[in-house]
Write an enzyme that holds these catalytic residues in place. Structure first.
Site, short mmCIF file in Angstrom:
data_model
loop_
_atom_site.label_atom_id
_atom_site.label_comp_id
_atom_site.label_asym_id
_atom_site.label_seq_id
_atom_site.Cartn_x
_atom_site.Cartn_y
_atom_site.Cartn_z
N LYS A 74 -0.19 -1.95 0.09
CA LYS A 74 0.49 -3.13 -0.44
C LYS A 74 1.99 -2.84 -0.58
O LYS A 74 2.39 -1.80 -1.11
CB LYS A 74 -0.12 -3.49 -1.80
CG LYS A 74 0.51 -4.69 -2.50
CD LYS A 74 -0.20 -4.91 -3.83
CE LYS A 74 0.39 -6.07 -4.61
NZ LYS A 74 -0.31 -6.27 -5.91
N SER A 149 -1.85 -10.82 -6.45
CA SER A 149 -0.73 -10.53 -5.58
C SER A 149 -1.08 -9.61 -4.42
O SER A 149 -0.24 -9.37 -3.54
CB SER A 149 0.42 -9.92 -6.39
OG SER A 149 0.04 -8.67 -6.95
N SER A 173 -4.37 -9.17 -10.07
CA SER A 173 -3.87 -9.10 -8.69
C SER A 173 -4.72 -8.30 -7.73
O SER A 173 -4.51 -8.36 -6.51
CB SER A 173 -2.44 -8.55 -8.68
OG SER A 173 -1.56 -9.48 -9.24
#
Length: 333
Positions: A74, A149, A173
């Protein structure tokens, strides 16, 4: 190409490599093919370094539990040496000088990282659609959100590009995108995984980095490899009793599970379909032998959200100042 690539989880892929049935290059070929085929529609991966990964495959990767398994990180809190990090923002473009501690531990498992996944700006919202990189689509339906996220990571795993990918969770997230994309997502306890060395904690300890996976055992095995305080950690929590992988393989004991049906945001209407699925899940848990008890948290919701947003906004302001400063310093050198 290794056509059966998407049928295995990460532990199984590594076992095939260890047995000599496939090579590290063949696994990477399959992941790159999947990425080239699927990512133009998904927009899950926003930065690639395939050549670096092929070099690593040829040079030899650590023979850990995930030996040669293709991997993605990520693009938010995972620093990967000599590769950019943008945090989903047009204002940030930092070339990482070194690996963050958790990335070092992930590398030691043998994963072969070849890219970074999309995230909303500074990981602040539960959908992944930053202006810097555009929206990530749900792999099951274009135009629908992958969640956030860690939406880019979840879409990459659910679509079959990789069997697992680095993810992070401050307020859902990991859990939101894993649920929306049909993958597995666990948020580790506060302090279980390191997030340094540049930060001691995120959002006053609410942030935890880990992975989104295709299988429960992959998540457990990665947590075995990454957990434990780093030097300089602000606090140390007790180590687990045994391994997480062993725990994941044991038959579950009876659990008492609280069924929470009221939204945590005032005046929010919960869709009937969501409530129906929640009820179905509760019945399934009861059929498995668990006790499901309706319960609502006894907290002041308005005060909770006020305090949480103060923490998030303060930390975000600090992150912006630090990130922009680092980016400016790099651009001058």
């Amino acid at each position: 190409m290794f056509k059966e690539y998407t049928q295995y989880d990460a532990i199984a892929l590594a076992a095939l490599v260890n047995a000599g049935e496939v090579s590290a290059k063949e696994l990477l070929d399959a992941a790159v093919y999947q990425a080239n085929t699927l990512n133009p529609k998904l927009n899950a991966i926003i930065h690639r370094f395939d050549d670096r990964a092929y070099h690593a495959a040829q040079a030899g990767l650590p023979s850990g539990i995930f030996n040669s398994v293709p991997y993605l990180l990520k693009d938010l809190s995972f620093s990967f040496a000599d590769e950019p990090i943008t945090m989903g923002s047009r204002s940030v473009n930092i070339i990482s000088e070194s690996d963050s501690e958790i990335v070092k531990r992930m590398k030691a498992t043998g994963v072969n990282t070849f890219g970074k996944t999309n995230t909303p700006e500074f990981g602040l919202i539960i959908t992944t659609e930053p202006k810097a990189h555009g929206a990530t689509h749900n792999p099951f339906k274009k135009g629908y959100s992958s969640g956030g996220s860690s939406g880019g990571s979840a879409a990459s795993v659910a679509s079959g590009i990789v069997p697992m990918a680095g993810a992070g969770d401050g307020g859902g997230s990991i859990r939101f995108p894993a649920a929306w994309c049909g993958a597995f997502g666990l948020k580790p306890s506060r302090g279980r995984n390191p997030i340094g060395p540049k930060f001691g904690e995120g959002w006053e300890g609410a942030v935890a980095d880990h992975v989104i996976t295709r299988s429960v055992r992959d998540s457990a095995a990665m947590l075995d490899a990454t957990n434990g305080a780093e030097i300089g950690a602000p606090y140390v929590i007790a180590p687990p009793d045994g391994t997480f992988l062993q725990a994941a393989m044991r038959a579950p004991r009876q659990l008492t599970i609280a069924l929470h049906q009221q939204p945590l945001i005032a005046n929010t209407v919960v869709d009937k379909e969501v409530l129906a699925v929640l009820e179905q899940t509760a019945k399934q848990l009861e059929a498995m032998g668990h006790r499901v008890i309706p319960a609502e948290p006894n907290i002041n919701i308005e005060q909770f959200w006020h305090d949480f947003m103060v923490v998030v906004c303060t930390h975000t302001a600090f992150t912006i100042i630090l990130s922009v400063t680092l980016g400016q310093n790099i651009s001058k050198t």
